[in-house]
Design an enzyme around this catalytic site. Structure first.
Site, PDB file in Angstrom:
ATOM      1  N   TYR A   1       0.842  -1.202   0.000  1.00 36.58           N
ATOM      2  CA  TYR A   1       0.000   0.000   0.000  1.00 36.58           C
ATOM      3  C   TYR A   1       0.881   1.257   0.000  1.00 36.58           C
ATOM      4  O   TYR A   1       0.681   2.164  -0.814  1.00 36.58           O
ATOM      5  CB  TYR A   1      -0.930  -0.012   1.218  1.00 36.58           C
ATOM      6  CG  TYR A   1      -1.954   1.109   1.216  1.00 36.58           C
ATOM      7  CD1 TYR A   1      -3.096   1.028   0.435  1.00 36.58           C
ATOM      8  CD2 TYR A   1      -1.770   2.260   1.985  1.00 36.58           C
ATOM      9  CE1 TYR A   1      -4.051   2.060   0.430  1.00 36.58           C
ATOM     10  CE2 TYR A   1      -2.705   3.290   1.991  1.00 36.58           C
ATOM     11  CZ  TYR A   1      -3.845   3.181   1.211  1.00 36.58           C
ATOM     12  OH  TYR A   1      -4.776   4.201   1.194  1.00 36.58           O
TER      13      TYR A   1
ATOM     14  N   LYS B   1       1.179   4.045  -3.058  1.00 30.83           N
ATOM     15  CA  LYS B   1       0.786   5.446  -2.877  1.00 30.83           C
ATOM     16  C   LYS B   1       1.959   6.392  -3.144  1.00 30.83           C
ATOM     17  O   LYS B   1       1.769   7.487  -3.676  1.00 30.83           O
ATOM     18  CB  LYS B   1       0.216   5.656  -1.472  1.00 30.83           C
ATOM     19  CG  LYS B   1      -1.089   4.889  -1.234  1.00 30.83           C
ATOM     20  CD  LYS B   1      -2.158   5.292  -2.241  1.00 30.83           C
ATOM     21  CE  LYS B   1      -3.493   4.648  -1.999  1.00 30.83           C
ATOM     22  NZ  LYS B   1      -4.526   5.050  -2.963  1.00 30.83           N
TER      23      LYS B   1
HETATM   24  N1  NAD Z   1     -10.072   5.974   3.884  1.00 32.25           N
HETATM   25  C1  NAD Z   1      -8.873   6.455   4.142  1.00 32.25           C
HETATM   26  O1  NAD Z   1      -8.498   6.675   5.309  1.00 32.25           O
HETATM   27  C2  NAD Z   1      -7.923   6.779   3.009  1.00 32.25           C
HETATM   28  C3  NAD Z   1      -6.757   7.466   3.333  1.00 32.25           C
HETATM   29  C4  NAD Z   1      -5.861   7.775   2.320  1.00 32.25           C
HETATM   30  C5  NAD Z   1      -6.131   7.396   1.026  1.00 32.25           C
HETATM   31  N2  NAD Z   1      -7.270   6.713   0.742  1.00 32.25           N
HETATM   32  C6  NAD Z   1      -7.480   6.344  -0.660  1.00 32.25           C
HETATM   33  O2  NAD Z   1      -8.676   6.915  -1.132  1.00 32.25           O
HETATM   34  C7  NAD Z   1      -9.222   6.069  -2.150  1.00 32.25           C
HETATM   35  C8  NAD Z   1     -10.666   5.740  -1.796  1.00 32.25           C
HETATM   36  O3  NAD Z   1     -10.668   5.003  -0.580  1.00 32.25           O
HETATM   37  P1  NAD Z   1     -11.958   4.858   0.364  1.00 32.25           P
HETATM   38  O4  NAD Z   1     -11.509   5.056   1.745  1.00 32.25           O
HETATM   39  O5  NAD Z   1     -13.061   5.671  -0.180  1.00 32.25           O
HETATM   40  O6  NAD Z   1     -12.239   3.300   0.196  1.00 32.25           O
HETATM   41  P2  NAD Z   1     -13.588   2.499  -0.177  1.00 32.25           P
HETATM   42  O7  NAD Z   1     -13.236   1.089   0.029  1.00 32.25           O
HETATM   43  O8  NAD Z   1     -14.746   3.080   0.559  1.00 32.25           O
HETATM   44  O9  NAD Z   1     -13.795   2.784  -1.737  1.00 32.25           O
HETATM   45  C9  NAD Z   1     -12.956   2.235  -2.713  1.00 32.25           C
HETATM   46  C10 NAD Z   1     -13.764   1.957  -3.963  1.00 32.25           C
HETATM   47  O10 NAD Z   1     -12.857   1.480  -4.977  1.00 32.25           O
HETATM   48  C11 NAD Z   1     -13.491   0.400  -5.647  1.00 32.25           C
HETATM   49  N3  NAD Z   1     -12.467  -0.455  -6.264  1.00 32.25           N
HETATM   50  C12 NAD Z   1     -11.560  -1.237  -5.650  1.00 32.25           C
HETATM   51  N4  NAD Z   1     -10.814  -1.872  -6.556  1.00 32.25           N
HETATM   52  C13 NAD Z   1     -11.255  -1.491  -7.783  1.00 32.25           C
HETATM   53  C14 NAD Z   1     -10.870  -1.792  -9.108  1.00 32.25           C
HETATM   54  N5  NAD Z   1      -9.878  -2.652  -9.386  1.00 32.25           N
HETATM   55  N6  NAD Z   1     -11.536  -1.194 -10.123  1.00 32.25           N
HETATM   56  C15 NAD Z   1     -12.559  -0.329  -9.874  1.00 32.25           C
HETATM   57  N7  NAD Z   1     -12.972  -0.019  -8.633  1.00 32.25           N
HETATM   58  C16 NAD Z   1     -12.317  -0.584  -7.597  1.00 32.25           C
HETATM   59  C17 NAD Z   1     -14.288  -0.312  -4.573  1.00 32.25           C
HETATM   60  O11 NAD Z   1     -15.299  -1.145  -5.121  1.00 32.25           O
HETATM   61  C18 NAD Z   1     -14.832   0.871  -3.778  1.00 32.25           C
HETATM   62  O12 NAD Z   1     -16.075   1.291  -4.290  1.00 32.25           O
HETATM   63  C19 NAD Z   1      -8.319   4.842  -2.216  1.00 32.25           C
HETATM   64  O13 NAD Z   1      -7.356   5.031  -3.231  1.00 32.25           O
HETATM   65  C20 NAD Z   1      -7.626   4.867  -0.867  1.00 32.25           C
HETATM   66  O14 NAD Z   1      -6.400   4.192  -0.896  1.00 32.25           O
HETATM   67  C21 NAD Z   1      -8.176   6.397   1.695  1.00 32.25           C
END
Ligand code: NAD
Length: 270
Positions: A175, A179
């Site tokens: 991860y 990133k």
């Molecule tokens: N939640 C956090 O604390 C956080 C922090 C930093 C970064 N992020 C990043 O933000 C982004 C969104 O995360 P989130 O927290 O909303 O997570 P989430 O799990 O709520 O949403 C992620 C979405 O991506 C979709 N997905 C996964 N793999 C896929 C693929 N191969 N093709 C198409 N869709 C796919 C899932 O179905 C889901 O709808 C991610 O890149 C995550 O790494 C999240």
């Protein structure tokens, strides 16, 4: 009154859940039409309905963003339906190879942590995280960029990185590496696309209350670790991250490209 993104067309990968969903709704509230690209058809359809309830057009295109063919099909379907792509948001992501946002479990946290250390890690697990989080962001960004260049329209690309691009922790190397890759990908794309009037920026959120952090929030040790790093002492909301995306997608950030912005409650101060 016209919104900040009035009548623009935005693709949101990962728009079925969490941060992507919040971005879709805020962009629609600001006047944009939305293409949701996600693996999760049911939740994707719900986001489409929520966008339509805001009186904006929306489509769902089932897409695995790690597939070049599917990212190209997504961009083509979006242009066919809406006539253009103005904004591309790469929010599809996974925290580890088996992660499922529909049913986030604590499996990885419960497992022997050393099993996820790099020296023991399964190569397929490493590869899947990089395929989705890094290659998928590149593939969806370049598919959209090609259409923006063809139509000579300029545009905005926003990639979801993380504070974990800069923070290391044992057991989550794929991860963190993915990133950090998104951060550099954003800088490289920004330089390659600046002559086409396409701005490329990234968001590196801290700990945000979405399905992705549900396993961490379920454990006191996970929550304590995250809050120990967060001076504001709370998880952020997806809506707070969406506001950063709106800033980057709108003319309010017209002199920004190649940047990584951190809505993180103070985790990173550089
Ligand atoms: N939640 C956090 O604390 C956080 C922090 C930093 C970064 N992020 C990043 O933000 C982004 C969104 O995360 P989130 O927290 O909303 O997570 P989430 O799990 O709520 O949403 C992620 C979405 O991506 C979709 N997905 C996964 N793999 C896929 C693929 N191969 N093709 C198409 N869709 C796919 C899932 O179905 C889901 O709808 C991610 O890149 C995550 O790494 C999240």
């Amino acid at each position: 009154m016209a919104g900040k993104l009035q009548d623009q067309v935005a693709i949101i990968t990962g728009g079925a859940s969490g941060i992507g969903e919040a971005i879709a709704l805020l962009f629609a509230a600001e006047g944009a039409h939305i293409a949701i690209a996600d693996l999760n058809e049911e939740s994707g359809a719900q986001t489409v309905s929520a966008v339509k309830a805001l009186d904006r057009d929306a489509i769902f295109v089932r897409t695995d963003t790690s597939s070049e063919e599917q990212c190209e099909a997504l961009a083509s379907a979006t242009v066919e339906h809406f006539g253009a792509i103005n904004i591309q948001v790469g929010a599809a992501g996974i925290s580890y190879s088996q992660y499922n946002s529909d049913n986030p479990t604590s499996a990885q946290l419960l497992a022997d942590p050393e099993a996820s250390f790099l020296i023991n890690a399964d190569l397929n697990a490493w590869q899947r995280v990089l395929d989705v989080n890094l290659t998928g962001v590149m593939l969806s960004a370049r598919a959209a960029a090609k259409r923006m260049i063809e139509s000579d329209s300029g545009g905005n690309i926003i990639n979801l990185a993380s504070i974990m691009a800069k923070v290391s922790r044992p057991g989550v190397a794929p991860y963190c590496v993915s990133k950090a890759g998104v951060w550099m990908l954003t800088k490289c794309l920004a330089m390659e696309l600046v002559g086409y009037n396409i701005r490329v920026n990234a968001i590196g959120p801290g700990f945000i209350e979405t399905p992705m952090t549900a396993p961490m929030r379920a454990f006191e040790s996970g929550s304590d670790w995250a809050m120990g790093l967060t001076p504001m002492g709370r998880f952020g909301t997806a809506e707070e991250v969406a506001k950063t995306a709106l800033f980057l997608a709108s003319d309010d950030s017209s002199f920004y490209t190649g940047k990584l912005l951190h809505p993180d409650g103070g985790v990173l101060t550089d």
